[in-house]
Enzyme design. Structure first.
Site, PDB file in Angstrom:
ATOM      1  CE1 TYR A  27       9.068  80.733 -48.329  1.00 28.16           C
ATOM      2  CE2 TYR A  27       7.947  78.628 -48.613  1.00 28.16           C
ATOM      3  CZ  TYR A  27       8.773  79.627 -49.111  1.00 28.16           C
ATOM      4  OH  TYR A  27       9.276  79.529 -50.387  1.00 28.16           O
ATOM      5  CE  LYS A  30       7.119  82.267 -50.977  1.00 29.32           C
ATOM      6  NZ  LYS A  30       7.585  83.262 -51.951  1.00 29.32           N
TER       7      LYS A  30
HETATM    8  P1  NAP Z   1      17.412  82.592 -52.003  1.00 28.26           P
HETATM    9  O1  NAP Z   1      18.457  81.819 -52.736  1.00 28.26           O
HETATM   10  O2  NAP Z   1      17.436  82.614 -50.523  1.00 28.26           O
HETATM   11  O3  NAP Z   1      17.413  84.096 -52.571  1.00 28.26           O
HETATM   12  C1  NAP Z   1      16.491  85.032 -52.065  1.00 28.26           C
HETATM   13  C2  NAP Z   1      16.642  86.349 -52.791  1.00 28.26           C
HETATM   14  O4  NAP Z   1      15.688  87.277 -52.238  1.00 28.26           O
HETATM   15  C3  NAP Z   1      18.030  86.963 -52.598  1.00 28.26           C
HETATM   16  O5  NAP Z   1      18.462  87.501 -53.824  1.00 28.26           O
HETATM   17  C4  NAP Z   1      17.767  88.090 -51.570  1.00 28.26           C
HETATM   18  O6  NAP Z   1      18.607  89.225 -51.775  1.00 28.26           O
HETATM   19  C5  NAP Z   1      16.352  88.485 -51.916  1.00 28.26           C
HETATM   20  N1  NAP Z   1      15.669  89.188 -50.811  1.00 28.26           N
HETATM   21  C6  NAP Z   1      15.376  88.703 -49.572  1.00 28.26           C
HETATM   22  N2  NAP Z   1      14.752  89.651 -48.854  1.00 28.26           N
HETATM   23  C7  NAP Z   1      14.663  90.765 -49.646  1.00 28.26           C
HETATM   24  C8  NAP Z   1      14.119  92.064 -49.493  1.00 28.26           C
HETATM   25  N3  NAP Z   1      13.522  92.431 -48.347  1.00 28.26           N
HETATM   26  N4  NAP Z   1      14.196  92.951 -50.512  1.00 28.26           N
HETATM   27  C9  NAP Z   1      14.784  92.587 -51.685  1.00 28.26           C
HETATM   28  N5  NAP Z   1      15.319  91.370 -51.893  1.00 28.26           N
HETATM   29  C10 NAP Z   1      15.255  90.469 -50.895  1.00 28.26           C
HETATM   30  O7  NAP Z   1      15.943  82.069 -52.409  1.00 28.26           O
HETATM   31  P2  NAP Z   1      15.446  81.249 -53.687  1.00 28.26           P
HETATM   32  O8  NAP Z   1      15.463  79.824 -53.340  1.00 28.26           O
HETATM   33  O9  NAP Z   1      16.116  81.717 -54.910  1.00 28.26           O
HETATM   34  O10 NAP Z   1      13.897  81.701 -53.721  1.00 28.26           O
HETATM   35  C11 NAP Z   1      13.407  82.720 -54.561  1.00 28.26           C
HETATM   36  C12 NAP Z   1      11.883  82.771 -54.441  1.00 28.26           C
HETATM   37  O11 NAP Z   1      11.329  81.493 -54.811  1.00 28.26           O
HETATM   38  C13 NAP Z   1      11.372  83.054 -53.032  1.00 28.26           C
HETATM   39  O12 NAP Z   1      10.218  83.847 -53.082  1.00 28.26           O
HETATM   40  C14 NAP Z   1      11.046  81.672 -52.499  1.00 28.26           C
HETATM   41  O13 NAP Z   1      10.111  81.711 -51.471  1.00 28.26           O
HETATM   42  C15 NAP Z   1      10.535  80.997 -53.754  1.00 28.26           C
HETATM   43  N6  NAP Z   1      10.611  79.533 -53.694  1.00 28.26           N
HETATM   44  C16 NAP Z   1      11.806  78.886 -53.591  1.00 28.26           C
HETATM   45  C17 NAP Z   1      11.823  77.493 -53.524  1.00 28.26           C
HETATM   46  C18 NAP Z   1      13.096  76.700 -53.424  1.00 28.26           C
HETATM   47  O14 NAP Z   1      13.001  75.464 -53.335  1.00 28.26           O
HETATM   48  N7  NAP Z   1      14.278  77.296 -53.445  1.00 28.26           N
HETATM   49  C19 NAP Z   1      10.616  76.780 -53.554  1.00 28.26           C
HETATM   50  C20 NAP Z   1       9.427  77.478 -53.665  1.00 28.26           C
HETATM   51  C21 NAP Z   1       9.431  78.853 -53.734  1.00 28.26           C
HETATM   52  P3  NAP Z   1      19.853  89.610 -50.789  1.00 28.26           P
HETATM   53  O15 NAP Z   1      20.616  88.345 -50.535  1.00 28.26           O
HETATM   54  O16 NAP Z   1      20.606  90.622 -51.612  1.00 28.26           O
HETATM   55  O17 NAP Z   1      19.237  90.184 -49.557  1.00 28.26           O
END
Ligand code: NAP
Length: 248
Positions: free
Chosen positions: A156, A160
């Site tokens: 991961y 990133k």
């Molecule tokens: P999440 O709740 O797990 O949601 C992930 C989203 O990505 C879901 O809508 C999922 O859609 C979609 N997705 C996954 N694989 C996909 C693919 N191959 N094609 C299209 N859509 C896909 O994650 P989140 O926490 O909101 O994170 C969103 C972004 O922010 C990510 O890039 C993550 O790495 C980044 N981020 C998050 C955090 C945190 O603390 N949460 C921190 C730093 C960075 P489906 O469910 O429909 O498959």
């Protein structure tokens, strides 16, 4: 407030979490919105219905961001449906954690393909219509983990960190075309992705954050609105941390 009035925005992975919060804020700010989902079909369709109630143009597409050809087709379809794309938000992402000693090739490949190759796929396909329009804003979701590293997340963190290098390179290549490229690095945001982490570890982390709490998806979405809007028109090649001061 209408900060995004008249803009066409495409967000990948908006069925849940941060992507969903961004979709809601963008529509509230007057954007026309295209978004994708993959496995959460019902949630994606429900979001489309919810956001259409605001009266603007909204459409959800089931599309795999990690698939090069599918990304190309998606961009073509969104341009056909909306006329152009002003803002691309590469948000789709996953985790498959494990210590390197136990990490499988499949865990590595899947995370790199979904998190990093997807950003290449969508950006490569969107630059043609953006160059034609002589403007654009690309926003990539990286992470504080991509800056600092994290035990148990080598795959991961590498994906990133790769996004940061990609974001800055695109800013250098396309600045002369009035296309901006920036990244958002969230810290600990309360979504399903972080919901899997055990409670004790979460409490310890929170104590190390200067603002003493996890962030909400809406707080990342506010930063995305800024980078998508003309308020940030002289900002490119940057990584904005939305982390409560976690990494200072
Ligand atoms: P999440 O709740 O797990 O949601 C992930 C989203 O990505 C879901 O809508 C999922 O859609 C979609 N997705 C996954 N694989 C996909 C693919 N191959 N094609 C299209 N859509 C896909 O994650 P989140 O926490 O909101 O994170 C969103 C972004 O922010 C990510 O890039 C993550 O790495 C980044 N981020 C998050 C955090 C945190 O603390 N949460 C921190 C730093 C960075 P489906 O469910 O429909 O498959």
């Amino acid at each position: 407030m209408d900060l995004l009035k008249g803009k066409v925005v495409l967000i990948t992975g908006a069925s849940r979490g941060i992507g969903r919060a961004m979709a809601q804020k963008f529509v509230q700010e007057g954007a026309s919105l295209a978004f994708t989902y993959l496995s959460s079909v019902e949630k994606g369709q429900a979001l489309e219905e919810e956001l259409r109630a605001f009266g603007g143009q909204v459409k959800g597409y089931r599309s795999d961001a990690s698939d090069y050809k599918a990304a190309e087709e998606l961009i073509g379809q969104v341009v056909a449906d909306f006329g152009r794309i002003d803002v691309l938000v590469n948000n789709a992402g996953i985790t498959k954690d494990g210590l390197l000693m136990r990490m499988t090739e499949e865990q590595w490949d899947t995370v790199i393909t979904v998190n990093l190759k997807s950003v290449f796929n969508l950006t490569k396909a969107v630059i043609k219509p953006m160059m034609k329009a002589k403007s654009g804003s690309i926003i990539n979701l990286t992470s504080v983990v991509g800056i600092r590293g994290n035990a148990g997340q080598a795959n991961y963190a590498a994906s990133k960190a790769g996004i940061i290098g990609f974001t800055k390179s695109v800013a250098l290549e396309l600045g002369s075309r009035n296309i901006r490229s920036n990244a958002i690095a969230p810290g600990f945001i309360e979504t399903e992705m972080t919901g899997e982490i055990n409670e004790k570890a979460v409490e310890e982390w929170k104590q190390q954050i200067p603002l003493k709490r996890g962030g909400q998806p809406e707080e990342v979405a506010d930063c995305a609105v800024f980078l998508a809007s003309d308020l940030s028109r002289y900002i490119t090649g940057q990584v904005l941390q939305v982390d409560g001061g976690m990494l200072t």
